[in-house]
Scaffold this motif. Structure first.
Motif, PDB file in Angstrom:
ATOM      1  N   THR A  67       0.839  -1.189   0.000  1.00 14.18           N
ATOM      2  CA  THR A  67       0.000   0.000   0.000  1.00 14.18           C
ATOM      3  C   THR A  67       0.877   1.244   0.000  1.00 14.18           C
ATOM      4  OG1 THR A  67      -1.715  -1.179   1.249  1.00 14.18           O
ATOM      5  CG2 THR A  67      -1.838   1.232   1.232  1.00 14.18           C
ATOM      6  N   TRP A  68       0.568   2.179  -0.894  1.00 12.99           N
ATOM      7  CA  TRP A  68       1.379   3.385  -1.002  1.00 12.99           C
ATOM      8  C   TRP A  68       1.118   4.313   0.174  1.00 12.99           C
ATOM      9  CZ3 TRP A  68       5.624   5.150  -2.711  1.00 12.99           C
ATOM     10  CH2 TRP A  68       5.862   6.517  -2.791  1.00 12.99           C
ATOM     11  N   SER A  69       2.207   4.760   0.820  1.00 14.04           N
ATOM     12  CA  SER A  69       2.123   5.716   1.909  1.00 14.04           C
ATOM     13  C   SER A  69       2.674   7.054   1.429  1.00 14.04           C
ATOM     14  CB  SER A  69       2.925   5.227   3.119  1.00 14.04           C
ATOM     15  OG  SER A  69       3.063   6.255   4.082  1.00 14.04           O
ATOM     16  N   LYS A  70       1.806   8.058   1.332  1.00 18.44           N
ATOM     17  CA  LYS A  70       2.264   9.382   0.918  1.00 18.44           C
ATOM     18  C   LYS A  70       3.191   9.989   1.963  1.00 18.44           C
ATOM     19  CE  LYS A  70      -1.787  10.576  -1.885  1.00 18.44           C
ATOM     20  NZ  LYS A  70      -2.924  11.520  -2.047  1.00 18.44           N
ATOM     21  N   ASN A  71       2.914   9.700   3.237  1.00 19.97           N
ATOM     22  CA  ASN A  71       3.734  10.270   4.302  1.00 19.97           C
ATOM     23  C   ASN A  71       5.148   9.702   4.300  1.00 19.97           C
ATOM     24  OD1 ASN A  71       1.630  11.873   5.247  1.00 19.97           O
ATOM     25  ND2 ASN A  71       0.892  10.298   6.653  1.00 19.97           N
ATOM     26  N   GLU A  72       5.266   8.379   4.122  1.00 14.69           N
ATOM     27  CA  GLU A  72       6.588   7.739   4.162  1.00 14.69           C
ATOM     28  C   GLU A  72       7.231   7.629   2.784  1.00 14.69           C
ATOM     29  OE1 GLU A  72       7.087   4.307   6.591  1.00 14.69           O
ATOM     30  OE2 GLU A  72       5.373   4.794   7.885  1.00 14.69           O
ATOM     31  N   LYS A  73       6.443   7.895   1.736  1.00 13.11           N
ATOM     32  CA  LYS A  73       6.925   7.823   0.355  1.00 13.11           C
ATOM     33  C   LYS A  73       7.513   6.450   0.026  1.00 13.11           C
ATOM     34  CE  LYS A  73       7.836  12.803   0.054  1.00 13.11           C
ATOM     35  NZ  LYS A  73       6.516  13.049  -0.540  1.00 13.11           N
ATOM     36  N   ARG A  74       6.786   5.428   0.443  1.00 12.81           N
ATOM     37  CA  ARG A  74       7.190   4.058   0.127  1.00 12.81           C
ATOM     38  C   ARG A  74       5.969   3.142   0.216  1.00 12.81           C
ATOM     39  NH1 ARG A  74       9.255   0.780   4.849  1.00 12.81           N
ATOM     40  NH2 ARG A  74       8.368   1.745   6.712  1.00 12.81           N
ATOM     41  N   TRP A  75       6.122   1.950  -0.340  1.00  7.74           N
ATOM     42  CA  TRP A  75       5.081   0.930  -0.309  1.00  7.74           C
ATOM     43  C   TRP A  75       5.220   0.145   0.996  1.00  7.74           C
ATOM     44  CZ3 TRP A  75       1.771   1.530  -4.260  1.00  7.74           C
ATOM     45  CH2 TRP A  75       2.230   2.193  -5.395  1.00  7.74           C
ATOM     46  N   LEU A  76       4.159   0.095   1.783  1.00  5.98           N
ATOM     47  CA  LEU A  76       4.172  -0.621   3.054  1.00  5.98           C
ATOM     48  C   LEU A  76       3.571  -2.005   2.863  1.00  5.98           C
ATOM     49  CD1 LEU A  76       3.039   2.256   5.457  1.00  5.98           C
ATOM     50  CD2 LEU A  76       5.364   1.564   4.818  1.00  5.98           C
ATOM     51  N   PHE A  77       4.252  -3.016   3.413  1.00 10.35           N
ATOM     52  CA  PHE A  77       3.858  -4.406   3.176  1.00 10.35           C
ATOM     53  C   PHE A  77       2.965  -4.964   4.273  1.00 10.35           C
ATOM     54  CE2 PHE A  77       8.082  -4.884   0.783  1.00 10.35           C
ATOM     55  CZ  PHE A  77       7.481  -4.544  -0.420  1.00 10.35           C
ATOM     56  N   SER A  78       2.020  -5.778   3.827  1.00 11.70           N
ATOM     57  CA  SER A  78       1.214  -6.616   4.707  1.00 11.70           C
ATOM     58  C   SER A  78       1.176  -7.999   4.104  1.00 11.70           C
ATOM     59  CB  SER A  78      -0.216  -6.067   4.844  1.00 11.70           C
ATOM     60  OG  SER A  78      -0.220  -4.774   5.400  1.00 11.70           O
ATOM     61  N   ASN A  79       0.905  -8.985   4.927  1.00  8.72           N
ATOM     62  CA  ASN A  79       0.781 -10.360   4.460  1.00  8.72           C
ATOM     63  C   ASN A  79      -0.533 -10.918   4.980  1.00  8.72           C
ATOM     64  OD1 ASN A  79       3.912  -9.884   5.108  1.00  8.72           O
ATOM     65  ND2 ASN A  79       3.700 -11.125   3.269  1.00  8.72           N
ATOM     66  N   ALA A  80      -1.421 -11.260   4.029  1.00  4.41           N
ATOM     67  CA  ALA A  80      -2.749 -11.769   4.383  1.00  4.41           C
ATOM     68  C   ALA A  80      -3.466 -10.812   5.333  1.00  4.41           C
ATOM     69  CB  ALA A  80      -2.657 -13.158   4.982  1.00  4.41           C
ATOM     70  N   GLY A  81      -3.315  -9.524   5.081  1.00  9.36           N
ATOM     71  CA  GLY A  81      -4.011  -8.523   5.861  1.00  9.36           C
ATOM     72  C   GLY A  81      -3.337  -8.096   7.147  1.00  9.36           C
ATOM     73  N   VAL A  82      -2.193  -8.686   7.463  1.00 10.54           N
ATOM     74  CA  VAL A  82      -1.473  -8.355   8.693  1.00 10.54           C
ATOM     75  C   VAL A  82      -0.235  -7.540   8.336  1.00 10.54           C
ATOM     76  CG1 VAL A  82      -0.288  -9.263  10.722  1.00 10.54           C
ATOM     77  CG2 VAL A  82      -2.281 -10.468   9.792  1.00 10.54           C
TER      78      VAL A  82
END
Length: 319
Positions: free
Chosen positions: A197-212
């Motif tokens: 998911t793109w984070s405008k604040n951190e300027k990077r893609w944040l990862f989750s696995n199976a919703g976690v």
């Protein structure tokens, strides 16, 4: 008339800013350490991954995924949990030169392949428990933690000529014009799933696995400044797991398609890697290069189509 005096020079010269050639981060080009890391829920939170310049997500037996983490600008003291090597690692790592390869074992036939490859073989089976330690708070086999600093000290003491980080085919700079604005993407394997998911604040893609949300042991959520989805051909190798399942082989030499995700946008691109020793280049349909955004890079090797969530267009009322 008196001449204008020149401004006085600072007696202490400013230190030149350097950048790591793999990730584009501010830092140095140092010796490369490649570590195989477990990627199941039992292995999380993983240790030291947030310091990696680049991380590959590979498919292994049972449709699960495992990671190959590349460290150069920073060598973390602790990395893990360390797990066993796979045949795809040989080709993936060949483009970096003769790197120090850390892993926790492999099938007997694979051990011979690793020993004869262009890698410095520093698997756990040949090293002391002070280098490959055990975390008493984690269950086996998810408790092996590598002392990365001590392993490189050992390799240097052995007078190994370790490959130094260099350009691996991509460059860093502004994003190309175009692309598709996206909020998130889902990348799937038969028994594993990543959401970015793109984070405008951190300027990077944040990862989750199976919703976690996927956090490192340090408390930092794992993610990528540039997230590469590389479509590869997968086939059964000659190697099998203990339960008889074939080890999948991901073809990373040749040509193919994929996506470069950066700055909240997705760019459909083509990849090319003519030989195992050459780097991987990424270009648009018109042949122009796709620049990466400097920072942590993750590469998902998959034969499945990603699922994008497009950014909703702003309504006139919100302007």
């Amino acid at each position: 008339m008196t001449a204008c005096a020149s401004p006085a020079k600072n007696s202490s010269s400013e230190q030149e800013v350097t950048y790591n050639s793999i990730s584009g981060r501010v830092g140095v080009d140092g010796p490369i350490l490649a570590v195989k890391i477990d990627d199941t829920s039992a292995a999380r939170p993983q240790i030291g991954l947030e310091e990696a310049d680049l991380v590959y997500i590979e498919q292994v037996e049972g449709g699960l995924t495992r990671l190959a983490a590349i460290f150069s600008s920073v060598i973390p003291q602790n990395v893990g949990p360390v797990r066993s090597a796979r045949i795809s690692d040989i080709d993936i790592l060949s483009q970096y030169g003769k790197v120090v390869f850390a892993y926790s074992g492999a099938q007997r036939a694979m051990l011979t392949v690793i020993a004869n490859s262009n890698l410095w073989d520093y698997g756990a089976q040949r090293q002391s428990p002070t280098i490959y330690t055990r975390d008493p708070n984690r269950p086996a086999p998810y408790n092996m933690v590598l002392r990365g600093d001590l392993l490189l000290e050992k390799a240097n003491a052995d007078q190994r000529d370790i490959a130094i980080s260099k350009s691996i085919g991509w460059s860093f700079g502004d994003a190309p014009v175009g692309g598709v604005a996206i909020d998130s993407v889902v990348v799937r394997w038969p028994a594993s799933k990543y959401e970015a998911t793109w984070s405008k604040n951190e300027k990077r893609w944040l990862f989750s696995n199976a919703g976690v949300a996927n956090f490192a042991a340090s408390g930092k959520q794992l993610g990528a400044t540039t997230f590469v989805i590389q479509n590869v051909t997968m086939s059964d190798s000659i190697y099998r797991s203990a339960d008889g399942g074939y080890t999948p082989y991901s073809e990373t030499v040749g040509t193919g398609t994929g996506y470069i995700l950066r700055d909240g946008r997705s760019f459909k691109a083509n990849w090319s890697r003519p030989t195992a020793e050459s780097g991987t280049t990424w270009t648009l349909a018109d042949g122009s290069e796709v620049n990466f955004a400097a920072g942590s890079i993750w590469v998902a090797l998959t034969d499945r189509k990603p699922e994008f969530t497009l950014t909703a267009p702003s309504s006139p009322l919100s302007k």
